[in-house]
Design a protein around this motif. Structure first.
Motif, PDB file in Angstrom:
ATOM      1  N   LYS A   1       0.828  -1.194   0.000  1.00  0.00           N
ATOM      2  CA  LYS A   1       0.000   0.000   0.000  1.00  0.00           C
ATOM      3  C   LYS A   1       0.866   1.249   0.000  1.00  0.00           C
ATOM      4  O   LYS A   1       2.054   1.205   0.300  1.00  0.00           O
ATOM      5  CB  LYS A   1      -0.935   0.008   1.223  1.00  0.00           C
ATOM      6  CG  LYS A   1      -1.953  -1.117   1.214  1.00  0.00           C
ATOM      7  CD  LYS A   1      -2.936  -0.945   2.350  1.00  0.00           C
ATOM      8  CE  LYS A   1      -4.017  -2.025   2.311  1.00  0.00           C
ATOM      9  NZ  LYS A   1      -5.000  -1.862   3.408  1.00  0.00           N
ATOM     10  N   GLU A   2       0.243   2.361  -0.307  1.00  0.00           N
ATOM     11  CA  GLU A   2       0.954   3.627  -0.295  1.00  0.00           C
ATOM     12  C   GLU A   2       1.095   4.132   1.136  1.00  0.00           C
ATOM     13  O   GLU A   2       0.337   3.766   2.032  1.00  0.00           O
ATOM     14  CB  GLU A   2       0.202   4.655  -1.134  1.00  0.00           C
ATOM     15  CG  GLU A   2       0.163   4.331  -2.618  1.00  0.00           C
ATOM     16  CD  GLU A   2      -0.453   5.443  -3.442  1.00  0.00           C
ATOM     17  OE1 GLU A   2      -0.421   5.341  -4.684  1.00  0.00           O
ATOM     18  OE2 GLU A   2      -0.959   6.408  -2.845  1.00  0.00           O
ATOM     19  N   ARG A   3       2.092   4.987   1.308  1.00  0.00           N
ATOM     20  CA  ARG A   3       2.284   5.606   2.614  1.00  0.00           C
ATOM     21  C   ARG A   3       1.093   6.497   2.930  1.00  0.00           C
ATOM     22  O   ARG A   3       0.600   7.219   2.061  1.00  0.00           O
ATOM     23  CB  ARG A   3       3.577   6.413   2.609  1.00  0.00           C
ATOM     24  CG  ARG A   3       4.002   6.918   3.962  1.00  0.00           C
ATOM     25  CD  ARG A   3       5.373   7.548   3.906  1.00  0.00           C
ATOM     26  NE  ARG A   3       6.389   6.596   3.497  1.00  0.00           N
ATOM     27  CZ  ARG A   3       7.689   6.858   3.504  1.00  0.00           C
ATOM     28  NH1 ARG A   3       8.126   8.057   3.886  1.00  0.00           N
ATOM     29  NH2 ARG A   3       8.552   5.954   3.112  1.00  0.00           N
ATOM     30  N   GLU A   4       0.631   6.444   4.179  1.00  0.00           N
ATOM     31  CA  GLU A   4      -0.518   7.241   4.556  1.00  0.00           C
ATOM     32  C   GLU A   4      -0.262   7.991   5.855  1.00  0.00           C
ATOM     33  O   GLU A   4       0.522   7.563   6.698  1.00  0.00           O
ATOM     34  CB  GLU A   4      -1.771   6.356   4.724  1.00  0.00           C
ATOM     35  CG  GLU A   4      -1.692   5.349   5.845  1.00  0.00           C
ATOM     36  CD  GLU A   4      -3.004   4.596   6.047  1.00  0.00           C
ATOM     37  OE1 GLU A   4      -3.954   4.822   5.278  1.00  0.00           O
ATOM     38  OE2 GLU A   4      -3.066   3.789   6.986  1.00  0.00           O
ATOM     39  N   PHE A   5      -0.943   9.096   5.986  1.00  0.00           N
ATOM     40  CA  PHE A   5      -0.832   9.943   7.162  1.00  0.00           C
ATOM     41  C   PHE A   5      -1.482   9.281   8.363  1.00  0.00           C
ATOM     42  O   PHE A   5      -2.533   8.630   8.235  1.00  0.00           O
ATOM     43  CB  PHE A   5      -1.520  11.278   6.863  1.00  0.00           C
ATOM     44  CG  PHE A   5      -1.692  12.165   8.056  1.00  0.00           C
ATOM     45  CD1 PHE A   5      -2.921  12.302   8.667  1.00  0.00           C
ATOM     46  CD2 PHE A   5      -0.610  12.863   8.580  1.00  0.00           C
ATOM     47  CE1 PHE A   5      -3.095  13.116   9.760  1.00  0.00           C
ATOM     48  CE2 PHE A   5      -0.756  13.690   9.672  1.00  0.00           C
ATOM     49  CZ  PHE A   5      -2.011  13.812  10.268  1.00  0.00           C
ATOM     50  N   VAL A   6      -0.862   9.457   9.538  1.00  0.00           N
ATOM     51  CA  VAL A   6      -1.422   8.930  10.776  1.00  0.00           C
ATOM     52  C   VAL A   6      -1.787  10.075  11.726  1.00  0.00           C
ATOM     53  O   VAL A   6      -2.930  10.199  12.142  1.00  0.00           O
ATOM     54  CB  VAL A   6      -0.438   7.971  11.467  1.00  0.00           C
ATOM     55  CG1 VAL A   6      -0.990   7.513  12.806  1.00  0.00           C
ATOM     56  CG2 VAL A   6      -0.116   6.777  10.569  1.00  0.00           C
ATOM     57  N   ALA A   7      -0.799  10.907  12.061  1.00  0.00           N
ATOM     58  CA  ALA A   7      -1.049  11.989  13.017  1.00  0.00           C
ATOM     59  C   ALA A   7       0.069  13.021  12.913  1.00  0.00           C
ATOM     60  O   ALA A   7       1.170  12.704  12.483  1.00  0.00           O
ATOM     61  CB  ALA A   7      -1.129  11.451  14.439  1.00  0.00           C
ATOM     62  N   SER A   8      -0.237  14.244  13.318  1.00  0.00           N
ATOM     63  CA  SER A   8       0.783  15.283  13.327  1.00  0.00           C
ATOM     64  C   SER A   8       0.533  16.236  14.483  1.00  0.00           C
ATOM     65  O   SER A   8      -0.571  16.306  15.032  1.00  0.00           O
ATOM     66  CB  SER A   8       0.804  16.048  12.005  1.00  0.00           C
ATOM     67  OG  SER A   8      -0.448  16.641  11.759  1.00  0.00           O
ATOM     68  N   ILE A   9       1.587  16.983  14.846  1.00  0.00           N
ATOM     69  CA  ILE A   9       1.499  17.876  15.995  1.00  0.00           C
ATOM     70  C   ILE A   9       2.421  19.057  15.773  1.00  0.00           C
ATOM     71  O   ILE A   9       3.535  18.919  15.268  1.00  0.00           O
ATOM     72  CB  ILE A   9       1.862  17.109  17.286  1.00  0.00           C
ATOM     73  CG1 ILE A   9       1.654  17.977  18.525  1.00  0.00           C
ATOM     74  CG2 ILE A   9       3.296  16.566  17.233  1.00  0.00           C
ATOM     75  CD1 ILE A   9       1.729  17.182  19.836  1.00  0.00           C
ATOM     76  N   ARG A  10       1.958  20.229  16.172  1.00  0.00           N
ATOM     77  CA  ARG A  10       2.778  21.431  16.108  1.00  0.00           C
ATOM     78  C   ARG A  10       3.709  21.483  17.321  1.00  0.00           C
ATOM     79  O   ARG A  10       3.504  20.789  18.313  1.00  0.00           O
ATOM     80  CB  ARG A  10       1.889  22.673  16.118  1.00  0.00           C
ATOM     81  CG  ARG A  10       1.031  22.829  14.876  1.00  0.00           C
ATOM     82  CD  ARG A  10       1.596  23.866  13.940  1.00  0.00           C
ATOM     83  NE  ARG A  10       0.725  24.110  12.821  1.00  0.00           N
ATOM     84  CZ  ARG A  10      -0.303  24.959  12.859  1.00  0.00           C
ATOM     85  NH1 ARG A  10      -0.568  25.624  13.957  1.00  0.00           N
ATOM     86  NH2 ARG A  10      -1.038  25.124  11.776  1.00  0.00           N
ATOM     87  N   ARG A  11       4.710  22.331  17.228  1.00  0.00           N
ATOM     88  CA  ARG A  11       5.676  22.457  18.304  1.00  0.00           C
ATOM     89  C   ARG A  11       4.998  22.863  19.619  1.00  0.00           C
ATOM     90  O   ARG A  11       5.370  22.392  20.690  1.00  0.00           O
ATOM     91  CB  ARG A  11       6.761  23.484  17.954  1.00  0.00           C
ATOM     92  CG  ARG A  11       7.795  23.654  19.045  1.00  0.00           C
ATOM     93  CD  ARG A  11       8.961  24.491  18.592  1.00  0.00           C
ATOM     94  NE  ARG A  11       9.935  24.666  19.656  1.00  0.00           N
ATOM     95  CZ  ARG A  11      10.836  23.745  20.009  1.00  0.00           C
ATOM     96  NH1 ARG A  11      10.894  22.609  19.366  1.00  0.00           N
ATOM     97  NH2 ARG A  11      11.681  23.991  20.991  1.00  0.00           N
TER      98      ARG A  11
END
Length: 126
Positions: A42-52
């Motif tokens: 499968k293709e790479r997919e987004f899970v989660a992100s966070i700002r500083r």
């Protein structure tokens, strides 16, 4: 910026794991950090992100309510606490970082992150 992800492993469905990612190479930590994953075939997919600041987080719908992203700016670490794991969570998990500010609407785009770690494998057995 160098990123080192660790904490993957084998876990049974319903279990938990915590991934960590250490950032190094710059005196100031990355502005935005994220986790992506790639399952076999499968293709790479987004899970989660966070700002500083930690005040802005974003989650993929598939992990919302089960995964929590957090960061320790003093140690330049970002974490991904994964609970209620499912076999479909099996993938190589990558941490990614951007030195510049990433707007909220773009935080899920892999192209926003110039720096990537080597990945850590998470296997969830049924």
């Amino acid at each position: 910026v160098q990123l080192q992800a660790y904490g993957g492993g084998l876990v049974q469905a319903g279990g938990s794991l915590r991934l960590s990612c250490a950032a190094s190479g710059r005196t100031s930590g990355p502005s935005t950090m994220a986790w992506f994953r790639q399952a076999p075939g499968k293709e790479r997919e987004f899970v989660a992100s966070i700002r500083r600041s930690g005040g802005h987080t974003l989650y993929a719908d598939s992990v919302k309510g089960r995964f929590t992203i957090s960061r320790d700016n003093a140690k330049n670490l970002v974490y991904l606490q994964m609970n209620s794991l499912k076999p479909e969570d099996t993938a190589v998990y990558y941490c990614a970082a951007a030195q510049s500010h990433v707007i909220l609407s773009a935080m899920a785009l892999s192209t926003m992150y110039p720096y990537w770690g080597q990945g850590t494998l998470v296997t969830v057995s049924s």
